[in-house]
Scaffold this motif. Structure first.
Motif, PDB file in Angstrom:
ATOM      1  N   ALA A 295       0.828  -1.208   0.000  1.00  0.00           N
ATOM      2  CA  ALA A 295       0.000   0.000   0.000  1.00  0.00           C
ATOM      3  C   ALA A 295       0.865   1.262   0.000  1.00  0.00           C
ATOM      4  O   ALA A 295       0.548   2.239  -0.690  1.00  0.00           O
ATOM      5  CB  ALA A 295      -0.940   0.005   1.204  1.00  0.00           C
ATOM      6  N   ASP A 296       1.962   1.233   0.776  1.00  0.00           N
ATOM      7  CA  ASP A 296       2.863   2.392   0.808  1.00  0.00           C
ATOM      8  C   ASP A 296       3.476   2.650  -0.564  1.00  0.00           C
ATOM      9  O   ASP A 296       3.544   3.791  -1.022  1.00  0.00           O
ATOM     10  CB  ASP A 296       3.978   2.193   1.836  1.00  0.00           C
ATOM     11  CG  ASP A 296       3.471   2.255   3.261  1.00  0.00           C
ATOM     12  OD1 ASP A 296       2.362   2.772   3.481  1.00  0.00           O
ATOM     13  OD2 ASP A 296       4.195   1.767   4.148  1.00  0.00           O
ATOM     14  N   TYR A 297       3.927   1.582  -1.217  1.00  0.00           N
ATOM     15  CA  TYR A 297       4.530   1.752  -2.542  1.00  0.00           C
ATOM     16  C   TYR A 297       3.507   2.286  -3.545  1.00  0.00           C
ATOM     17  O   TYR A 297       3.796   3.208  -4.311  1.00  0.00           O
ATOM     18  CB  TYR A 297       5.118   0.439  -3.063  1.00  0.00           C
ATOM     19  CG  TYR A 297       5.560   0.578  -4.504  1.00  0.00           C
ATOM     20  CD1 TYR A 297       6.755   1.219  -4.819  1.00  0.00           C
ATOM     21  CD2 TYR A 297       4.749   0.132  -5.547  1.00  0.00           C
ATOM     22  CE1 TYR A 297       7.149   1.387  -6.142  1.00  0.00           C
ATOM     23  CE2 TYR A 297       5.130   0.299  -6.863  1.00  0.00           C
ATOM     24  CZ  TYR A 297       6.322   0.934  -7.153  1.00  0.00           C
ATOM     25  OH  TYR A 297       6.691   1.113  -8.463  1.00  0.00           O
ATOM     26  N   LEU A 298       2.316   1.696  -3.567  1.00  0.00           N
ATOM     27  CA  LEU A 298       1.302   2.105  -4.539  1.00  0.00           C
ATOM     28  C   LEU A 298       0.882   3.556  -4.318  1.00  0.00           C
ATOM     29  O   LEU A 298       0.681   4.304  -5.279  1.00  0.00           O
ATOM     30  CB  LEU A 298       0.093   1.173  -4.474  1.00  0.00           C
ATOM     31  CG  LEU A 298       0.357  -0.248  -4.964  1.00  0.00           C
ATOM     32  CD1 LEU A 298      -0.831  -1.145  -4.671  1.00  0.00           C
ATOM     33  CD2 LEU A 298       0.709  -0.264  -6.447  1.00  0.00           C
ATOM     34  N   THR A 299       0.776   3.973  -3.039  1.00  0.00           N
ATOM     35  CA  THR A 299       0.427   5.360  -2.740  1.00  0.00           C
ATOM     36  C   THR A 299       1.546   6.297  -3.177  1.00  0.00           C
ATOM     37  O   THR A 299       1.293   7.322  -3.821  1.00  0.00           O
ATOM     38  CB  THR A 299       0.148   5.539  -1.240  1.00  0.00           C
ATOM     39  OG1 THR A 299      -0.965   4.704  -0.890  1.00  0.00           O
ATOM     40  CG2 THR A 299      -0.175   6.978  -0.897  1.00  0.00           C
ATOM     41  N   PHE A 300       2.783   5.951  -2.839  1.00  0.00           N
ATOM     42  CA  PHE A 300       3.920   6.778  -3.249  1.00  0.00           C
ATOM     43  C   PHE A 300       3.957   6.905  -4.767  1.00  0.00           C
ATOM     44  O   PHE A 300       4.138   7.998  -5.313  1.00  0.00           O
ATOM     45  CB  PHE A 300       5.231   6.180  -2.736  1.00  0.00           C
ATOM     46  CG  PHE A 300       6.439   6.893  -3.276  1.00  0.00           C
ATOM     47  CD1 PHE A 300       6.853   8.092  -2.725  1.00  0.00           C
ATOM     48  CD2 PHE A 300       7.129   6.376  -4.354  1.00  0.00           C
ATOM     49  CE1 PHE A 300       7.952   8.767  -3.238  1.00  0.00           C
ATOM     50  CE2 PHE A 300       8.227   7.039  -4.876  1.00  0.00           C
ATOM     51  CZ  PHE A 300       8.637   8.238  -4.314  1.00  0.00           C
ATOM     52  N   ASP A 301       3.774   5.797  -5.467  1.00  0.00           N
ATOM     53  CA  ASP A 301       3.814   5.809  -6.924  1.00  0.00           C
ATOM     54  C   ASP A 301       2.684   6.665  -7.508  1.00  0.00           C
ATOM     55  O   ASP A 301       2.899   7.407  -8.475  1.00  0.00           O
ATOM     56  CB  ASP A 301       3.726   4.380  -7.458  1.00  0.00           C
ATOM     57  CG  ASP A 301       3.788   4.338  -8.961  1.00  0.00           C
ATOM     58  OD1 ASP A 301       4.839   4.693  -9.529  1.00  0.00           O
ATOM     59  OD2 ASP A 301       2.762   3.979  -9.580  1.00  0.00           O
ATOM     60  N   ALA A 302       1.487   6.577  -6.941  1.00  0.00           N
ATOM     61  CA  ALA A 302       0.359   7.376  -7.432  1.00  0.00           C
ATOM     62  C   ALA A 302       0.606   8.875  -7.219  1.00  0.00           C
ATOM     63  O   ALA A 302       0.341   9.685  -8.113  1.00  0.00           O
ATOM     64  CB  ALA A 302      -0.934   6.946  -6.734  1.00  0.00           C
ATOM     65  N   ILE A 303       1.144   9.235  -6.058  1.00  0.00           N
ATOM     66  CA  ILE A 303       1.445  10.646  -5.777  1.00  0.00           C
ATOM     67  C   ILE A 303       2.565  11.135  -6.698  1.00  0.00           C
ATOM     68  O   ILE A 303       2.516  12.248  -7.225  1.00  0.00           O
ATOM     69  CB  ILE A 303       1.831  10.842  -4.292  1.00  0.00           C
ATOM     70  CG1 ILE A 303       0.661  10.480  -3.374  1.00  0.00           C
ATOM     71  CG2 ILE A 303       2.312  12.253  -4.040  1.00  0.00           C
ATOM     72  CD1 ILE A 303      -0.522  11.415  -3.441  1.00  0.00           C
ATOM     73  N   ARG A 304       3.564  10.304  -6.917  1.00  0.00           N
ATOM     74  CA  ARG A 304       4.657  10.669  -7.833  1.00  0.00           C
ATOM     75  C   ARG A 304       4.112  10.902  -9.235  1.00  0.00           C
ATOM     76  O   ARG A 304       4.462  11.867  -9.914  1.00  0.00           O
ATOM     77  CB  ARG A 304       5.718   9.564  -7.859  1.00  0.00           C
ATOM     78  CG  ARG A 304       6.916   9.877  -8.750  1.00  0.00           C
ATOM     79  CD  ARG A 304       7.804   8.651  -8.949  1.00  0.00           C
ATOM     80  NE  ARG A 304       7.105   7.501  -9.488  1.00  0.00           N
ATOM     81  CZ  ARG A 304       6.751   7.356 -10.772  1.00  0.00           C
ATOM     82  NH1 ARG A 304       7.029   8.290 -11.634  1.00  0.00           N
ATOM     83  NH2 ARG A 304       6.119   6.279 -11.169  1.00  0.00           N
ATOM     84  N   GLN A 305       3.209  10.051  -9.667  1.00  0.00           N
ATOM     85  CA  GLN A 305       2.612  10.187 -10.997  1.00  0.00           C
ATOM     86  C   GLN A 305       1.772  11.459 -11.087  1.00  0.00           C
ATOM     87  O   GLN A 305       1.830  12.174 -12.080  1.00  0.00           O
ATOM     88  CB  GLN A 305       1.763   8.961 -11.321  1.00  0.00           C
ATOM     89  CG  GLN A 305       1.232   8.954 -12.727  1.00  0.00           C
ATOM     90  CD  GLN A 305       2.334   8.847 -13.757  1.00  0.00           C
ATOM     91  OE1 GLN A 305       3.281   8.105 -13.587  1.00  0.00           O
ATOM     92  NE2 GLN A 305       2.216   9.591 -14.828  1.00  0.00           N
ATOM     93  N   ALA A 306       0.985  11.746 -10.054  1.00  0.00           N
ATOM     94  CA  ALA A 306       0.183  12.974 -10.042  1.00  0.00           C
ATOM     95  C   ALA A 306       1.086  14.202 -10.089  1.00  0.00           C
ATOM     96  O   ALA A 306       0.801  15.175 -10.800  1.00  0.00           O
ATOM     97  CB  ALA A 306      -0.699  13.009  -8.793  1.00  0.00           C
ATOM     98  N   SER A 307       2.193  14.165  -9.359  1.00  0.00           N
ATOM     99  CA  SER A 307       3.156  15.273  -9.362  1.00  0.00           C
ATOM    100  C   SER A 307       3.767  15.456 -10.740  1.00  0.00           C
ATOM    101  O   SER A 307       3.969  16.582 -11.204  1.00  0.00           O
ATOM    102  CB  SER A 307       4.275  15.017  -8.353  1.00  0.00           C
ATOM    103  OG  SER A 307       3.751  14.839  -7.069  1.00  0.00           O
ATOM    104  N   GLN A 308       4.067  14.343 -11.395  1.00  0.00           N
ATOM    105  CA  GLN A 308       4.643  14.417 -12.730  1.00  0.00           C
ATOM    106  C   GLN A 308       3.647  15.047 -13.701  1.00  0.00           C
ATOM    107  O   GLN A 308       4.017  15.882 -14.521  1.00  0.00           O
ATOM    108  CB  GLN A 308       5.045  13.028 -13.216  1.00  0.00           C
ATOM    109  CG  GLN A 308       5.704  13.042 -14.581  1.00  0.00           C
ATOM    110  CD  GLN A 308       6.151  11.668 -15.035  1.00  0.00           C
ATOM    111  OE1 GLN A 308       5.805  10.659 -14.439  1.00  0.00           O
ATOM    112  NE2 GLN A 308       6.915  11.630 -16.094  1.00  0.00           N
ATOM    113  N   CYS A 309       2.391  14.671 -13.600  1.00  0.00           N
ATOM    114  CA  CYS A 309       1.364  15.261 -14.464  1.00  0.00           C
ATOM    115  C   CYS A 309       1.246  16.764 -14.203  1.00  0.00           C
ATOM    116  O   CYS A 309       1.209  17.561 -15.141  1.00  0.00           O
ATOM    117  CB  CYS A 309       0.011  14.601 -14.207  1.00  0.00           C
ATOM    118  SG  CYS A 309      -0.079  12.889 -14.733  1.00  0.00           S
TER     119      CYS A 309
END
Length: 187
Positions: free
Chosen positions: A108-122
């Motif tokens: 869950a921590d990895y998936l959340t971090f990855d989703a936030i990173r992706q949102a930041s990239q967008c």
């Protein structure tokens, strides 16, 4: 893509899309690379002509992974939701298992971090230089949680204010108009 298509269909049936089209042209990323490239060229032409436009795209799609919307091509970006990966992918499941076994990283921590990173990239697609400006809207109440905000890059995190969280659409539109008018003035 499916969520975006459903959203556009809903906006069409409610009349929202027609209202938007009275003010701006609307271009949509598709799964087809050539169609998307043509839509992107036409979007840029509309912006160059002063008409302006809206470009709808998906996180992890063709447009969000490398197209810059600097200067007048990107004065506002709206990230709707958290762009989580498809968790049934066998490749992702193997990666998650490896990270848990090797490094003790919680799924869950990895998936959340990855989703936030992706949102930041967008969101970062619209700020490409120190003289650039844009409005970034993270349209999901989950971005209010400290556990999500702490995963955002510092340059975004330091500009998040409690005063600009949980706003009604009318208040948000008023604030955005004021910001864009002020920023558009010559130095």
């Amino acid at each position: 893509y499916l969520y975006m298509e459903q959203s556009v269909a809903s906006w069409h049936s409610s009349g929202l899309l027609q209202t938007l089209l009275q003010h701006k042209l609307v271009f949509i990323e598709t799964r087809d690379t050539r169609e998307t490239a043509a839509a992107l060229r036409n979007f840029q032409r509309a912006c160059d002509a002063g008409r302006g436009a809206v470009f709808l795209c998906v996180a992890r799609g063709k447009v969000s992974e490398g197209v810059d919307f600097s200067h007048h091509y990107g004065r506002c970006v709206v990230v709707i939701g958290l762009p989580f990966q498809y968790t049934k992918s066998p490749m992702l499941l193997q990666r998650l298992q490896y990270m848990k076994e090797t490094h003790g990283i919680n799924q869950a921590d990895y998936l959340t971090f990855d989703a936030i990173r992706q949102a930041s990239q967008c969101a970062g697609r619209v700020i490409r230089s120190k003289s650039d400006y844009s409005v970034m809207v993270f349209a999901d109440s989950r971005y209010n949680f400290p556990s999500k905000q702490e995963k955002l890059p510092e340059w975004i995190r330091k500009n998040i204010s409690v005063d600009y969280s949980n706003l009604s659409t009318d208040v948000a539109v008023t604030l955005v108009r004021r910001f864009v008018r002020e920023m558009a003035q010559p130095w």
